[in-house]
Design an enzyme around this catalytic site. Structure first.
Site, mmCIF file in Angstrom:
data_model
loop_
_atom_site.group_PDB
_atom_site.id
_atom_site.type_symbol
_atom_site.label_atom_id
_atom_site.label_comp_id
_atom_site.label_asym_id
_atom_site.label_seq_id
_atom_site.Cartn_x
_atom_site.Cartn_y
_atom_site.Cartn_z
ATOM 1 N N ASP B 10 0.849 -1.199 0.000
ATOM 2 C CA ASP B 10 0.000 0.000 0.000
ATOM 3 C C ASP B 10 0.883 1.247 0.000
ATOM 4 O O ASP B 10 2.059 1.189 0.381
ATOM 5 C CB ASP B 10 -0.887 -0.022 1.248
ATOM 6 C CG ASP B 10 -1.638 1.278 1.413
ATOM 7 O OD1 ASP B 10 -2.386 1.645 0.478
ATOM 8 O OD2 ASP B 10 -1.467 1.947 2.457
ATOM 9 N N ASP B 12 -0.410 5.152 0.759
ATOM 10 C CA ASP B 12 -0.724 6.176 1.757
ATOM 11 C C ASP B 12 -0.819 5.564 3.156
ATOM 12 O O ASP B 12 -1.660 4.695 3.392
ATOM 13 C CB ASP B 12 -2.053 6.853 1.374
ATOM 14 C CG ASP B 12 -2.152 8.262 1.906
ATOM 15 O OD1 ASP B 12 -1.293 8.671 2.709
ATOM 16 O OD2 ASP B 12 -3.089 8.981 1.498
#
Lengths: 255, 255
Positions: B10, B12
């Site tokens: 991932d 953010d």
């Protein structure tokens, strides 16, 4: 037929469709006027001021004064005053909502609002929705003029205020308080304004989900006309039925 | 510790927060690069093109090529192609979504769309939402890049794409198909892109509701870092736990 002391009358689909009056509407209102029976127009439309709504009705040959128009914006502003006399509010909406809130003395602000108030806004933007979310996350309570999911237009069904409100509700996880039909809040405010008991007033409208349920939820008897959204077939299996059903208001005048 | 053939990572809250890299992120990616372990960045952000995302990572000292970035826009465009090779689409979104759909050969239109595709759009308008509703009411299927209710910004949590999508869902009564994390759709497309089985890949992320559930829903093992949205305390009572939990990626490198 029972005689009522007053009538609450829906507009869109009951008095007019778009810019055309609905057959029997003007005659029905004229009969009430001649008989000196009080009536009030109850509309979930929050965008216009009562003066603008009355003018539209007059242009369609329907006698109405602005004091007889009770919009969801007036109901919302009045409801807010009952919660807090002078509130700081962040507002998404059009002229009718801003005017109603200002007339009740509420202060419009972008930050630090006590309440976020949402009505239909055809100039909605990401920035407006963002400010609403930030205020709600900062503790503001969320009030919405009405939960209509869609509004009928010449182009088809476009997003209603209930759909716009869902952005803030979904994003923040905060449930809005809805004011307009079918909520009992709007009906109780209208009864208080006209100064009558629920048993004395007949609610007239075309939309089962808003008008008829508003009446039923608030304990009023109801008259459904088949000139707008709902058909008799649509509602045939509903447990809660309107008190009366007529094809149009001509039929009602004959009874 | 089990050796994985590849990593899904991932962005953010895992690689960066806003415009600052997260401690251990660059070192973690560098280790994978040195060991020649393939990795792919999976982001629900639909607004940017992969080239733009790779450039941002590079500016933060994280080695990434655009081919290693799989956005929810790429996933959505690829998923759409699996449903219909050349579809007519009405699109609400930003550059990343338009580019992804055009690169897959889909035709962008205002009317008569086969699909309405919604991604985050900071220039959302009532007209765009209206066209989406009209197309859906006219039979178009509704697909949304991701259902994130809110996105973290310097100003606070602003409306995410899931919140914007709700306008069309609520107004039309049509349930959207969501593509991005935590949906299995995005994960299956990512696995197919990297050419590996689910047992061979570890999903790394900070957000339990999106990253970790995406891994769990698709049958991958998962690594949760506590550098973003979810804390260990938040998830302590969850029935489905991540395979591994670490404070940050420095901790992971020590294991």
């Amino acid at each position: 037929m029972k005689q009522y002391k007053a009538y609450f009358i829906d507009l869109d689909g009951t008095m007019y469709r778009g810019n055309e009056s609905i057959p029997g509407a003007a005659e029905f209102v004229e009969r009430l006027r001649i008989q000196s029976v009080p009536f009030m127009f109850l509309t979930n439309n929050s965008s216009s001021r009562p003066e603008q709504v009355a003018k539209k009705l007059n242009n369609l040959g329907i006698a109405a004064q602005h004091g007889q128009v009770f919009t969801s914006s007036l109901a919302t502003a009045s409801y807010l005053t009952s919660l807090q006399e002078k509130a700081k509010v962040y507002v998404i909406g059009e002229e009718g909502l801003y005017t109603a809130l200002e007339q009740e003395g509420h202060e419009i602000t972008d930050q630090g609002a006590d309440y976020v108030i949402i009505g239909i806004d055809r100039n909605i933007s990401y920035e407006k929705l963002s400010l609403a979310c930030l205020n709600v996350r900062n503790g503001a309570k969320l009030i919405s003029t009405n939960k209509d999911a869609a509004i009928p237009t010449d182009r088809g069904m476009l997003p209603g205020n209930g759909a716009l409100t869902s952005v803030v509700a979904v994003s923040t996880g905060v449930e809005p308080i809805f004011v307009g039909k079918p909520e009992a809040v709007a009906m109780e405010l209208a009864l208080s304004r006209i100064g009558l008991e629920k048993s004395e007033v007949l609610m007239v409208g075309d939309n089962y989900e808003t008008d008829i349920l508003a009446g039923i939820n608030a304990g009023l008897e109801t008259l459904m006309v088949e000139t707008g959204v709902s058909s008799f077939k649509d509602i045939q299996n509903m447990v809660k039925q309107p008190t009366y059903k007529v094809k149009d208001l001509y039929d009602w005048l004959k009874q």
